[in-house]
Design a protein around this motif. Structure first.
Motif, mmCIF file in Angstrom:
data_model
loop_
_atom_site.group_PDB
_atom_site.id
_atom_site.type_symbol
_atom_site.label_atom_id
_atom_site.label_comp_id
_atom_site.label_asym_id
_atom_site.label_seq_id
_atom_site.Cartn_x
_atom_site.Cartn_y
_atom_site.Cartn_z
ATOM 1 N N LEU A 290 0.830 -1.309 -0.097
ATOM 2 C CA LEU A 290 -0.101 -0.063 0.004
ATOM 3 C C LEU A 290 0.839 1.261 0.211
ATOM 4 C CD1 LEU A 290 -2.715 1.482 0.246
ATOM 5 C CD2 LEU A 290 -2.739 1.020 2.759
ATOM 6 N N THR A 291 1.887 1.195 0.831
ATOM 7 C CA THR A 291 2.758 2.430 0.905
ATOM 8 C C THR A 291 3.498 2.709 -0.402
ATOM 9 O OG1 THR A 291 3.117 2.372 3.419
ATOM 10 C CG2 THR A 291 4.775 3.561 2.052
ATOM 11 N N GLU A 292 3.886 1.416 -1.013
ATOM 12 C CA GLU A 292 5.061 1.505 -2.254
ATOM 13 C C GLU A 292 3.970 1.884 -3.382
ATOM 14 O OE1 GLU A 292 6.485 -1.786 -5.354
ATOM 15 O OE2 GLU A 292 6.442 -2.359 -3.133
ATOM 16 N N VAL A 293 2.777 1.604 -3.384
ATOM 17 C CA VAL A 293 2.001 1.850 -4.749
ATOM 18 C C VAL A 293 1.366 3.195 -4.446
ATOM 19 C CG1 VAL A 293 0.117 1.099 -5.848
ATOM 20 C CG2 VAL A 293 1.442 -0.820 -5.136
ATOM 21 N N SER A 294 0.950 3.350 -3.288
ATOM 22 C CA SER A 294 0.305 4.836 -3.206
ATOM 23 C C SER A 294 1.032 5.937 -3.343
ATOM 24 C CB SER A 294 -0.957 4.884 -2.064
ATOM 25 O OG SER A 294 0.279 4.723 -0.755
ATOM 26 N N GLY A 295 2.401 5.721 -2.723
ATOM 27 C CA GLY A 295 3.141 6.846 -2.344
ATOM 28 C C GLY A 295 2.958 7.685 -0.998
ATOM 29 N N VAL A 296 1.929 6.972 -0.148
ATOM 30 C CA VAL A 296 1.670 7.791 0.947
ATOM 31 C C VAL A 296 2.253 6.985 2.174
ATOM 32 C CG1 VAL A 296 -0.458 8.320 2.313
ATOM 33 C CG2 VAL A 296 -0.704 8.522 0.092
ATOM 34 N N ALA A 297 3.356 7.619 2.778
ATOM 35 C CA ALA A 297 3.649 6.926 4.050
ATOM 36 C C ALA A 297 2.793 6.866 5.191
ATOM 37 C CB ALA A 297 4.959 7.881 4.464
ATOM 38 N N LEU A 298 2.442 5.739 5.756
ATOM 39 C CA LEU A 298 1.381 5.571 6.644
ATOM 40 C C LEU A 298 1.814 6.132 8.106
ATOM 41 C CD1 LEU A 298 0.733 1.635 6.297
ATOM 42 C CD2 LEU A 298 -0.670 3.611 5.310
ATOM 43 N N ASP A 299 3.242 6.223 8.265
ATOM 44 C CA ASP A 299 3.316 7.019 9.566
ATOM 45 C C ASP A 299 3.114 8.555 9.383
ATOM 46 O OD1 ASP A 299 4.524 7.561 11.941
ATOM 47 O OD2 ASP A 299 6.559 7.379 11.608
#
Length: 257
Positions: free
Chosen positions: A35-44
């Motif tokens: 999810l982080t890799e594909v979206s480019g959104v860092a979860l932290d």
């Protein structure tokens, strides 16, 4: 997924909230990395709106990875468990909003990520995505994911699903020829789709709690559900006398703008 046969079952989860909370599987770590890799959104540090949050399976996992999460669900019993679980386990309860994902009571541009974990197929495909876009910031992303039994990988699991298809009028799953994953990828500009395989080790009784948490089971009378669960228990104990199942699973993930 052709959602027509199950749309009217969406509110049945309030009747099986205990089983849902106790029996539903979590998602593998690889899902969150993808999810982080594909979206480019860092979860932290990301502000995430988890729509159809239920008892908070995805909500808790996102919070554990540093996200600020707003859990949205139309079921009050489900949200009560989300609040109590996050409060007890994490020291502070998650923000919870009693609402429908088709009409979010949230301001424009407040979120970095909108997630639908096992939930988008209950919503209006157009209105829900329009609302997700509205509450997202310009570089935000939408993600839908589903944890699925991979029945083709194990004969016992295929037989289990086939028994459900024979006995449960509202059953919707891999034993139904026209079954497929929900078409969320056609509802937005897709960044990527991923299939993530994993294996769930689970005791028979917890596996049967998971079964009770499904909408097609909640639609049955208590007596009918108990009878069906007992028949499945008998067959599973024949196949796994030690009481532990190794369940082949896969997560479907679709991420878009």
């Amino acid at each position: 997924m052709n959602t027509g046969p199950i749309k009217n079952l969406g509110r049945s989860f309030d009747r099986v909230a205990d089983a849902y909370d106790a029996g539903r599987p979590h998602y593998p770590d690889e899902l969150y990395r993808a999810l982080t890799e594909v979206s480019g959104v860092a979860l932290d540090g990301a502000t995430t709106v988890d729509i159809g949050a239920g008892t908070g399976i995805m909500t808790r996992a996102l919070r554990a990875r540093g996200a600020r999460v707003i859990g949205v669900d139309p079921g009050e019993p489900m949200l009560r468990r989300l609040v109590s679980r996050t409060g007890a386990e994490e020291g502070a309860p998650a923000a919870a909003v009693l609402a429908d994902g088709n009409a979010l009571p949230l301001a424009d541009g407040v979120a970095d990520l909108v997630t639908y974990a096992q939930s988008w197929h209950w919503l209006d495909p157009v209105a829900s995505i329009a609302e997700a876009r509205r509450v997202l910031r310009p570089e935000g992303a939408i993600a839908g994911c589903w944890n699925l039994n991979h029945a083709a990988q194990a004969e016992w699991l295929a037989a289990y699903e086939a028994r459900l298809a024979e006995e449960v009028p509202s059953y919707w799953g891999p034993a139904v020829e026209e079954w497929s994953v929900p078409p969320i990828a056609s509802a937005f500009e897709v960044i990527a789709e991923r299939w993530i395989p994993w294996t769930r080790l689970v005791g028979i009784e917890d596996f049967l709690l998971d079964l009770r948490s499904h909408s097609y089971m909640a639609a049955l009378s208590q007596e009918r559900a108990d009878e069906l669960v007992e028949r499945q228990r008998v067959e599973l104990r024949k196949a796994f006398p030690e009481g532990l199942l190794s369940v082949p699973m896969r997560v479907y993930l679709a991420v878009g703008r």
